[in-house]
Write a protein that holds these residues in place. Sequence first.
Motif, PDB file in Angstrom:
ATOM      1  N   LEU A  13       0.982  -1.264   0.028  1.00  0.00           N
ATOM      2  CA  LEU A  13       0.229   0.070   0.129  1.00  0.00           C
ATOM      3  C   LEU A  13       0.907   1.189  -0.035  1.00  0.00           C
ATOM      4  N   THR A  14       1.829   1.307   0.834  1.00  0.00           N
ATOM      5  CA  THR A  14       2.801   2.407   0.978  1.00  0.00           C
ATOM      6  C   THR A  14       3.383   2.699  -0.418  1.00  0.00           C
ATOM      7  N   SER A  15       4.022   1.531  -0.979  1.00  0.00           N
ATOM      8  CA  SER A  15       4.921   1.740  -2.335  1.00  0.00           C
ATOM      9  C   SER A  15       3.760   2.171  -3.216  1.00  0.00           C
ATOM     10  N   ASN A  48       5.602   3.950   6.517  1.00  0.00           N
ATOM     11  CA  ASN A  48       6.429   2.340   6.531  1.00  0.00           C
ATOM     12  C   ASN A  48       7.177   2.313   7.796  1.00  0.00           C
ATOM     13  N   PHE A  49       7.844   3.418   8.182  1.00  0.00           N
ATOM     14  CA  PHE A  49       8.476   3.534   9.598  1.00  0.00           C
ATOM     15  C   PHE A  49       7.724   3.027  10.628  1.00  0.00           C
ATOM     16  N   VAL A  50       6.352   3.297  10.852  1.00  0.00           N
ATOM     17  CA  VAL A  50       5.693   2.760  12.080  1.00  0.00           C
ATOM     18  C   VAL A  50       5.127   1.366  11.715  1.00  0.00           C
ATOM     19  N   PHE A  66      10.875   8.239  14.975  1.00  0.00           N
ATOM     20  CA  PHE A  66      11.189   8.722  13.872  1.00  0.00           C
ATOM     21  C   PHE A  66       9.973   9.454  12.910  1.00  0.00           C
ATOM     22  N   SER A  67       8.646   8.620  13.058  1.00  0.00           N
ATOM     23  CA  SER A  67       7.717   9.163  12.399  1.00  0.00           C
ATOM     24  C   SER A  67       7.343  10.671  12.767  1.00  0.00           C
TER      25      SER A  67
END
Lengths: 105, 169
Positions: A13-15, A48-50, A66-67
Amino acid sequence: MIEGVTLYEILTLTSIIFFVGVYGFVTRKNLLAMLVSVELMLNAMALNFVAINKYLYPEVLDGAVFSIFIIAVAAAETALALAIIINLYRLIRSVKVKDLETMKY
Amino acid sequence: MERLFFYFFGIMMVIFAVMAVSSRNMMRTIIYLLFVMLGMAGIYFLLHFNFLAAVQLSVYAGGVIVLYINSVMLINRIGSPMERPKLWKQLLTGMLSVLGLGAALFAVYQYPFKQANTVVETTTAQLGKQLLSYGEHGFILPFELISMFLLAALVGAIAIAKSGKTVKK
């Protein structure tokens, strides 16, 4: 983690959202619309990070921190970029990329 | 049930993202972006990061979108549509994006992720403690740095916005 959803589905999904943002960034000619595409890309990467943090290392929280940093930097970036765009509009009466030559040399 | 919600948010986000990059009305682009942000906040809720979801809603849906709408009202005549990009450019960029997506997904599906199957509840208090600790996994230095950064961005935005030069054409 989300019940019944694997990490691969979230990364897919994120890609997809990231590359939709890339498409918009290349095809748009308006500065504001390009900035909207950058927002799409930044948001996909923050998710993505989360997701990777929650699925692979659930006992530490580094990805979530980071998010938060990404969100803060993105907000500052948006405010600055909009200030620059409005100022440019006052100078040259246009927000099209092809009209921008004042910062070239 | 959660799977259903994930797919609902996912499909909503993809559709609205595509509409946001292809709509020719600037105002509609911003509203579609708002719906993408809402879907993102929903996925944060599903991942049990309530604080991040709240930040996403208040910073993006609340702050950034309002900034965008204000600047669109300031610089764009709302009725006039943006020009459409050339067809060959659309096709070429679309093809390259799909190619890049394929490469990224290939890399993702090749890699064997070792999923930890323990469910750990995270609270906002834990997040705050990690943000302010200076031991292992502590983030006090970046936290202070980001506050300085935000201050610098604020001052910079004011400095850019108040320079009142106009070019006579």
